[in-house]
Design a protein around this motif. Structure first.
Motif, short mmCIF file in Angstrom:
data_model
loop_
_atom_site.label_atom_id
_atom_site.label_comp_id
_atom_site.label_asym_id
_atom_site.label_seq_id
_atom_site.Cartn_x
_atom_site.Cartn_y
_atom_site.Cartn_z
N MET A 54 0.85 -1.19 0.00
CA MET A 54 0.00 0.00 0.00
C MET A 54 0.88 1.24 0.00
N GLN A 55 0.74 2.05 -1.05
CA GLN A 55 1.50 3.29 -1.12
C GLN A 55 0.63 4.42 -0.57
N VAL A 56 1.14 5.06 0.48
CA VAL A 56 0.42 6.10 1.20
C VAL A 56 1.10 7.44 0.96
N ILE A 57 0.30 8.46 0.65
CA ILE A 57 0.84 9.80 0.44
C ILE A 57 0.93 10.56 1.76
N ASP A 58 -0.13 10.47 2.58
CA ASP A 58 -0.15 11.24 3.82
C ASP A 58 -1.26 10.73 4.74
N THR A 59 -1.21 11.15 6.00
CA THR A 59 -2.32 10.99 6.93
C THR A 59 -2.54 12.35 7.59
N THR A 60 -3.74 12.57 8.11
CA THR A 60 -4.02 13.87 8.71
C THR A 60 -3.96 13.84 10.22
N ASN A 61 -3.88 12.67 10.81
CA ASN A 61 -4.01 12.61 12.26
C ASN A 61 -2.83 11.92 12.91
N GLN A 62 -2.77 12.02 14.21
CA GLN A 62 -1.73 11.32 14.97
C GLN A 62 -2.23 9.95 15.41
N GLY A 63 -3.51 9.68 15.22
CA GLY A 63 -4.07 8.39 15.59
C GLY A 63 -3.70 7.32 14.59
N GLU A 64 -4.17 6.12 14.86
CA GLU A 64 -3.86 4.98 14.00
C GLU A 64 -4.91 4.78 12.92
N ILE A 65 -4.46 4.22 11.82
CA ILE A 65 -5.35 3.69 10.80
C ILE A 65 -5.15 2.18 10.87
N ASN A 66 -6.18 1.47 11.31
CA ASN A 66 -6.11 0.01 11.41
C ASN A 66 -6.69 -0.58 10.13
N ILE A 67 -5.97 -1.54 9.56
CA ILE A 67 -6.37 -2.16 8.30
C ILE A 67 -6.76 -3.61 8.57
N TYR A 68 -8.00 -3.92 8.24
CA TYR A 68 -8.55 -5.26 8.46
C TYR A 68 -8.78 -5.95 7.13
N GLY A 69 -8.53 -7.25 7.10
CA GLY A 69 -8.84 -8.08 5.94
C GLY A 69 -9.91 -9.07 6.33
N LEU A 73 -7.53 -8.07 11.90
CA LEU A 73 -6.55 -6.98 11.87
C LEU A 73 -5.28 -7.44 11.18
N LEU A 74 -4.87 -6.71 10.14
CA LEU A 74 -3.66 -7.04 9.39
C LEU A 74 -2.49 -6.12 9.73
N PHE A 75 -2.78 -4.83 9.96
CA PHE A 75 -1.71 -3.85 10.04
C PHE A 75 -2.25 -2.54 10.59
N SER A 76 -1.36 -1.74 11.19
CA SER A 76 -1.72 -0.40 11.64
C SER A 76 -0.68 0.59 11.13
N ILE A 77 -1.15 1.75 10.73
CA ILE A 77 -0.27 2.82 10.24
C ILE A 77 -0.57 4.06 11.07
N CYS A 78 0.48 4.79 11.46
CA CYS A 78 0.27 6.09 12.09
C CYS A 78 1.16 7.12 11.39
N LEU A 104 -10.90 -5.19 2.28
CA LEU A 104 -10.02 -4.40 3.13
C LEU A 104 -10.86 -3.31 3.76
N TYR A 105 -10.79 -3.23 5.08
CA TYR A 105 -11.56 -2.24 5.83
C TYR A 105 -10.57 -1.38 6.58
N LEU A 106 -10.61 -0.08 6.34
CA LEU A 106 -9.73 0.86 7.02
C LEU A 106 -10.52 1.54 8.13
N ASP A 107 -10.06 1.36 9.35
CA ASP A 107 -10.69 1.96 10.53
C ASP A 107 -9.81 3.15 10.95
N ILE A 108 -10.36 4.34 10.84
CA ILE A 108 -9.56 5.56 11.00
C ILE A 108 -9.89 6.24 12.32
N THR A 109 -8.88 6.38 13.18
CA THR A 109 -9.04 7.07 14.45
C THR A 109 -8.95 8.57 14.23
N ASP A 110 -9.96 9.29 14.70
CA ASP A 110 -9.95 10.76 14.68
C ASP A 110 -9.63 11.38 13.32
N PRO A 111 -10.43 11.10 12.27
CA PRO A 111 -10.22 11.81 11.01
C PRO A 111 -10.42 13.31 11.23
#
Length: 132
Positions: A54-69, A73-78, A104-111
């Protein structure tokens, strides 16, 4: 299909058949999530252990983005992860696949919204590739 990039930017409007609510408009360099979750579907995957790039350009928050398959839960990005890399390799064990299908389900903390932008943005994705 395996090894075929799923492109999240202008010029690839066919992506709208693979994504649902939770995604904003395609931009020149990627697509922001809009809200606290977003989904992407894949089908006809082989029943073997795979990997997701997964190529990511940016995130807007300091929280986690949890990625589920398919609910696992597969992975978390902050935000801090993006200082080291923009491409994340995520293991996709065959046990997670459901008859070759993957949600793939992206669970975004504090968008959050940017100045003069009402979207609740979380992560901006450029492309996703599933490979062996």
């Amino acid at each position: 299909a395996l090894n075929t990039p799923l492109k999240f930017y202008k010029g690839n409007e066919s992506i709208y058949t693979r994504i649902s609510t939770g995604w904003s408009n395609l931009e020149e360099d990627g697509c922001w999530t809009d809200g606290d979750s977003a989904q992407i579907w894949f089908s006809d995957l082989p029943n073997i252990d795979l990997s997701i790039s997964m190529q990511v350009i940016d995130t807007t928050n300091q929280g986690e983005i949890n990625i589920y398959g398919n609910g696992s839960l597969l992975f978390s990005i902050c935000k801090n992860d993006l200082y080291a890399t923009k491409v994340f390799d995520i293991a996709l064990p065959k046990e997670i696949l459901s008859d070759g299908n993957l949600e793939l389900y992206l669970d975004i903390t504090d968008p959050s919204s940017a100045l003069n932008d009402s979207r609740k943005m979380g992560i901006k994705v450029k492309e996703i590739v599933i490979h062996e």
